[in-house]
Each structure stands twice: as C-alpha cells, then as structure tokens.
Design a protein around this motif. Structure first.
Motif, short mmCIF file in Angstrom:
data_model
loop_
_atom_site.label_atom_id
_atom_site.label_comp_id
_atom_site.label_asym_id
_atom_site.label_seq_id
_atom_site.Cartn_x
_atom_site.Cartn_y
_atom_site.Cartn_z
N ARG A 1 0.87 -1.14 0.08
CA ARG A 1 -0.09 -0.05 -0.16
C ARG A 1 1.00 1.30 0.05
N VAL A 2 0.61 2.06 -0.95
CA VAL A 2 1.45 3.55 -0.90
C VAL A 2 0.48 4.52 -0.88
N ALA A 3 0.83 5.44 0.12
CA ALA A 3 -0.04 6.55 0.72
C ALA A 3 0.89 7.95 0.74
N TYR A 4 0.64 8.78 0.05
CA TYR A 4 1.44 10.01 0.22
C TYR A 4 0.22 11.23 0.43
N PRO A 5 0.57 12.20 1.23
CA PRO A 5 -0.27 13.18 1.53
C PRO A 5 -0.38 14.12 0.52
N ALA A 6 -1.38 14.99 0.36
CA ALA A 6 -1.75 15.87 -0.72
C ALA A 6 -0.51 16.89 -0.64
N VAL A 7 -0.26 17.48 -1.58
CA VAL A 7 0.51 18.74 -1.73
C VAL A 7 -0.26 19.93 -2.56
N ARG A 8 -0.53 20.99 -2.00
CA ARG A 8 -1.31 21.92 -2.64
C ARG A 8 -0.83 22.54 -3.91
N ASN A 9 -1.61 22.55 -5.00
CA ASN A 9 -1.59 22.76 -6.26
C ASN A 9 -0.19 22.09 -6.82
N ALA A 10 0.09 20.88 -6.58
CA ALA A 10 1.17 20.11 -7.22
C ALA A 10 0.84 18.98 -7.72
N VAL A 11 1.16 18.19 -8.61
CA VAL A 11 0.99 16.98 -9.09
C VAL A 11 2.00 16.17 -8.74
N GLN A 12 1.71 15.08 -8.06
CA GLN A 12 3.01 14.06 -7.58
C GLN A 12 3.01 12.78 -8.46
N THR A 13 4.25 12.68 -8.73
CA THR A 13 4.38 11.45 -9.49
C THR A 13 5.25 10.33 -8.71
N VAL A 14 4.59 9.08 -8.55
CA VAL A 14 5.31 8.01 -7.89
C VAL A 14 5.60 6.82 -8.74
N TYR A 15 6.83 6.14 -8.79
CA TYR A 15 6.85 5.13 -9.33
C TYR A 15 7.26 3.79 -8.46
N PHE A 16 6.74 2.63 -9.23
CA PHE A 16 7.23 1.33 -8.47
C PHE A 16 7.47 0.42 -9.43
N ASP A 17 8.70 -0.25 -9.16
CA ASP A 17 9.13 -1.34 -9.90
C ASP A 17 9.30 -2.68 -9.30
N VAL A 18 9.33 -3.63 -10.37
CA VAL A 18 9.16 -5.10 -9.95
C VAL A 18 10.50 -5.59 -10.55
N PRO A 19 11.44 -6.11 -10.29
CA PRO A 19 11.60 -6.25 -8.72
C PRO A 19 12.23 -4.91 -8.01
N GLU A 20 12.05 -4.77 -6.81
CA GLU A 20 12.61 -3.63 -6.18
C GLU A 20 14.10 -3.42 -6.18
N SER A 21 14.49 -2.31 -6.04
CA SER A 21 16.00 -2.12 -6.11
C SER A 21 16.78 -3.18 -5.23
N ASN A 22 17.73 -3.61 -5.69
CA ASN A 22 18.62 -4.62 -5.18
C ASN A 22 17.79 -6.16 -4.70
N GLN A 23 16.89 -6.27 -5.70
CA GLN A 23 16.14 -7.52 -5.50
C GLN A 23 16.35 -8.25 -6.90
N SER A 24 15.79 -9.51 -7.01
CA SER A 24 15.74 -10.36 -8.14
C SER A 24 14.42 -10.89 -8.12
N ASN A 25 13.91 -11.00 -9.37
CA ASN A 25 12.88 -12.00 -9.50
C ASN A 25 12.86 -12.84 -10.92
N SER A 26 12.69 -14.09 -10.60
CA SER A 26 12.90 -14.90 -11.74
C SER A 26 11.40 -15.57 -12.25
N LYS A 27 10.40 -15.11 -11.48
CA LYS A 27 9.15 -15.42 -11.90
C LYS A 27 8.43 -14.65 -13.10
N VAL A 28 7.58 -15.08 -13.94
CA VAL A 28 7.01 -14.60 -14.99
C VAL A 28 5.88 -13.75 -14.46
#
Length: 116
Positions: A38-65
């Motif tokens: 779950r990702v939650a960020y509070p509102a910022v007045r008059n701003a657009v927030q951009t959030v990224y998420f990656d699979v696998p996360e940094s310094n992790q590995s993933n061998s599953k499709v």
C-alpha cells in the motif's frame, strides 16, 4: 458557448474514467502474490505528484514471470492517480508503473503483482 461547456464536461468525465484503479494482465489459479503493498502520500497544494514502483524492487531479483498487476485506488470518490505501465509487465520478469496524482490530491493505492 454551449459547445465549450459540453466539451469541458466530456473531458472531465473522461479524466475521471481514466484515473483511479488499473489492471494489466489476468491472474490464474496457479499464480502467487510476489508484491502486495500500500502506497500513501499526503496531498501537496497545487502540485501533481509522480510516484513510480518497480518489480523487482532495487537490489532484489525476480525469476518468476509476471501474470497480472492490479492497482486499486483506496479513495472512494475516484480521485485516484492516472496509472501508466512504462515497461515490462505481464509476460516479463520485471515491470515499472508510474502513478500520477491529480493536482492538489494525495495518493492512496494498493498494488498487487501476481506471477507464476
């Protein structure tokens, strides 16, 4: 003047329909959850927030499709983000998703990634 109002209403409806929850791929009965966050960020007045998420996360590995990625907007009024799958995703072992909030609104999203 009526045409301008009608176009604005149509664009507002399209923006609401495009935002909030997103799904890429289809989950099967044999799939397992590899990410559930779950990702939650509070509102910022008059701003657009951009959030990224990656699979696998940094310094992790993933061998599953990856078979499916589900993003569920936790706000009940469809004021959630606009979600974009940048690369990877179903059929790959990696993915990157961009979530962009509406101006002046926060982010409250649960994302689940299934793989086999």
């Amino acid at each position: 003047m009526k045409v301008i109002v009608q176009v604005c209403v149509l664009l507002a409806i399209a923006a609401v329909a495009y935002s909030a929850s997103s799904t890429w791929g289809v989950r099967s009965v044999n799939d397992t959850i590899i990410v559930n966050k779950r990702v939650a960020y509070p509102a910022v007045r008059n701003a657009v927030q951009t959030v990224y998420f990656d699979v696998p996360e940094s310094n992790q590995s993933n061998s599953k499709v990856i078979s499916a990625i589900y993003l569920q907007d936790q706000f009940q009024n469809s004021s959630g983000p606009t979600n974009t799958l940048l690369y990877g995703g179903p059929g790959w072992t990696y993915a990157s998703v961009q979530m962009k909030t509406q101006t002046g609104l926060g982010l409250n999203v649960t994302y689940v990634v299934y793989a086999n």
